[in-house]
Design an enzyme around this catalytic site. Structure first.
Site, PDB file in Angstrom:
ATOM      1  N   GLY A   1       0.812  -1.217   0.000  1.00 22.66           N
ATOM      2  CA  GLY A   1       0.000   0.000   0.000  1.00 22.66           C
ATOM      3  C   GLY A   1       0.835   1.252   0.000  1.00 22.66           C
ATOM      4  O   GLY A   1       0.385   2.321   0.420  1.00 22.66           O
ATOM      5  N   GLY A   2       2.087   1.144  -0.482  1.00 24.65           N
ATOM      6  CA  GLY A   2       2.930   2.331  -0.605  1.00 24.65           C
ATOM      7  C   GLY A   2       3.288   2.962   0.726  1.00 24.65           C
ATOM      8  O   GLY A   2       3.624   4.142   0.777  1.00 24.65           O
TER       9      GLY A   2
ATOM     10  N   SER B   1       4.785  -5.568  -2.302  1.00 17.46           N
ATOM     11  CA  SER B   1       4.884  -4.130  -2.537  1.00 17.46           C
ATOM     12  C   SER B   1       5.568  -3.469  -1.340  1.00 17.46           C
ATOM     13  O   SER B   1       6.705  -3.822  -1.021  1.00 17.46           O
ATOM     14  CB  SER B   1       3.499  -3.545  -2.832  1.00 17.46           C
ATOM     15  OG  SER B   1       3.593  -2.247  -3.386  1.00 17.46           O
TER      16      SER B   1
END
Length: 515
Positions: free
Chosen positions: A113-114, A192
């Protein structure tokens, strides 16, 4: 008769299990397939004076705590709405319901989710726990300004979220046995931002003794994004997953000024701000995991290249078309890639070498400008740096490399697109987890078969350090000289087999361009 049936059903229903932790007792739920324990507090609430401090071990409680509902997500913005809160350091545990005579491996999942959004309870691990006979732990960790603020003189600057992950791993070492898990067999895995965190933790001195294996999905330490290749926006500077502490401090000082804090009084001022004010600067702290800090003394990419990382077995890879969803998302937000701005994007990203890249990726070779730029991004920013990271790790430890390549993978972000998204960023997640608690609708039988094989690979790796799956090809070790990357795709697309990542993503061209 009815009363007898009801009584028999009540006797057959599994009783909610009570587990004794080092901090107190909890009561979870049992559906006959898995046992779940949700909303377990693993650290004290990071609020008040504990805002922007490293996590403090959870305080003991009396009685039996309810562990049947997920804890609050960490503060974030979802579709323009603030959700979650600061009191968010909870985790969930999913374990097979059937008893086992042996201690089971523990897999600790770090969501993506960055570094701005996501939470552990999004990822229902029932299929993984049941099929793979593993215990899966999904912790929350602080996000955005709350997890990655850095200021001069502030201990823990830029790594509070990483410290949360370490605290969760310490909790697992202390409490795994209570769930039937083996505290000496812990696999950390993430995707991620969670993959970036997993890779970074391999380079942290604080991780020693806490993990035994790692799985890095779409997040190796060596990722790098020239201008516009993360999102096709010209004024986004080049990005790496881990900026310097000085760069992170500059971001923190700028955010404090934006919120009206006086010079020299930033921390005091920010600690007095309500969450609703701090959320206004949250976006500034995406991908802001600082190095040059006690937890990350070296830039993780440098640590990987120089061999200064934890020598544990690793699975590492990504999706074949990582960049497509970012380009499609930008287009949805009103920032499309066009034939007119394609050369400008090239110039901003590659400067004097833009002409060479234009010749290698001409618009005439693609169905649309968006797909052309997404391919540049997938190759230059994602696939080839991942290959480089795999080579660096394989020189010193056991690595199994993969590429998720289902061309018909589900559109996980529900993005409209002028071109096929293919195996885009995060499209592998429904194969491993039931996102938001539900199996993904629309997957074909052969895709569910691939999901079973992937879970087989991931969980057997947690058991033995060697990924194997029933009815699936053997997964050879990755070596810098021999390569050996496994392509994960359904049977109708050729099935699981070797992937020519270096050739398909033109890594030779990019290596030559870098000199």
């Amino acid at each position: 008769m009815t009363a007898c049936v009801t009584q028999a059903a009540a006797q057959e229903a599994p009783k909610p299990p009570i587990v004794q932790l080092d901090s107190g007792r909890i009561q979870g739920s049992d559906d006959g397939t898995v046992r779940t324990y949700s909303g377990i507090r693993y650290a004290q609430p990071p609020v008040g004076e504990l805002r922007w401090k490293n996590p403090v071990r959870v305080a003991p409680w009396r009685g039996v705590a309810d562990a049947t509902k997920p804890g609050r997500p960490c503060t974030q913005v979802d579709k323009g709405e603030q959700i979650g809160g600061e009191d968010c350091l909870f985790l969930d545990v999913t374990a097979p319901a059937r008893s086992s005579r042996k201690r089971l491996p523990v897999m600790v999942w770090l969501y993506g989710g960055g570094f701005l959004d996501g939470y552990g309870s999004m990822y229902n691990a029932r299929r993984m726990a049941d099929q793979g006979e593993v215990i899966v732990v999904t912790p929350n960790y602080r996000l955005g300004a709350f997890g990655y603020l850095a200021l001069p003189g502030l201990p823990g600057s830029g790594t509070f979220g990483l410290a949360d992950q370490l605290e969760a791993l310490k909790w697992v070492r202390r409490n795994a046995a209570a769930f039937g898990g083996d505290p000496g067999n812990v696999t950390l895995f993430g995707q991620s931002a969670g993959g970036i965190s997993t890779c970074a933790l391999l380079t942290s001195p604080a991780t020693r003794g806490l993990i035994d294996k790692a799985v890095i999905q779409s997040g190796t330490c060596t990722l790098s994004f020239p201008t516009g290749t993360y999102l096709p926006i010209p004024d986004i500077p080049p990005l790496t997953p881990s900026p310097s502490l000085k760069a992170s401090q500059d971001i923190g000082l700028a955010a404090a000024r934006q919120l009206g804090c006086a010079a020299g009084k930033e921390l005091e001022c920010l600690r007095a701000k309500p969450v609703s004010e701090l959320v206004k600067v949250n976006e500034s702290f995406g991908n802001a995991l600082a190095h040059g800090t006690p937890l990350l003394p070296l830039e993780p990419a440098q640590a990987l290249r120089t061999g200064k990382f934890l020598r544990v077995p690793v699975i590492s890879g990504g999706t074949k078309s990582e960049g497509t969803s970012f380009v499609a998302g930008a287009a949805q937000a009103g920032i499309p890639v066009t034939a007119e701005n394609y050369p400008t994007l090239m110039k901003n990203a590659f400067g004097e070498q833009a002409g060479k890249v234009l010749r290698e990726y001409p618009l005439t070779g693609f169905s649309s400008p968006g797909l052309a730029w997404a391919t540049v991004s997938s190759d230059r920013a994602w696939a080839c740096p991942t290959l480089e990271g795999d080579e660096a790790m394989a020189a010193r430890t056991t690595v199994y490399a993969y590429e998720f390549a289902d061309a018909k993978a589900p559109n996980v972000f529900e993005l409209p697109s002028e071109f096929p998204l293919g195996a885009h960023h995060a499209s592998d997640l429904p194969y491993l987890f039931d996102l938001d608690g539900r199996p993904w609708e629309g997957l074909m039988p052969e895709q569910w078969r691939l999901a079973e094989q992937m879970i087989g690979y991931w969980t057997s790796f947690a058991h033995t350090g060697k990924p194997q799956a029933a009815g699936a090809p053997a997964w050879p070790e990755f070596t810098p000289s021999g390569q050996s990357v496994l392509s994960l795709k359904p049977a109708s697309q050729g099935g699981i087999g070797p992937a020519d990542v270096r050739g398909q993503h033109r890594c030779g061209f990019w290596k030559e361009l870098a000199g």
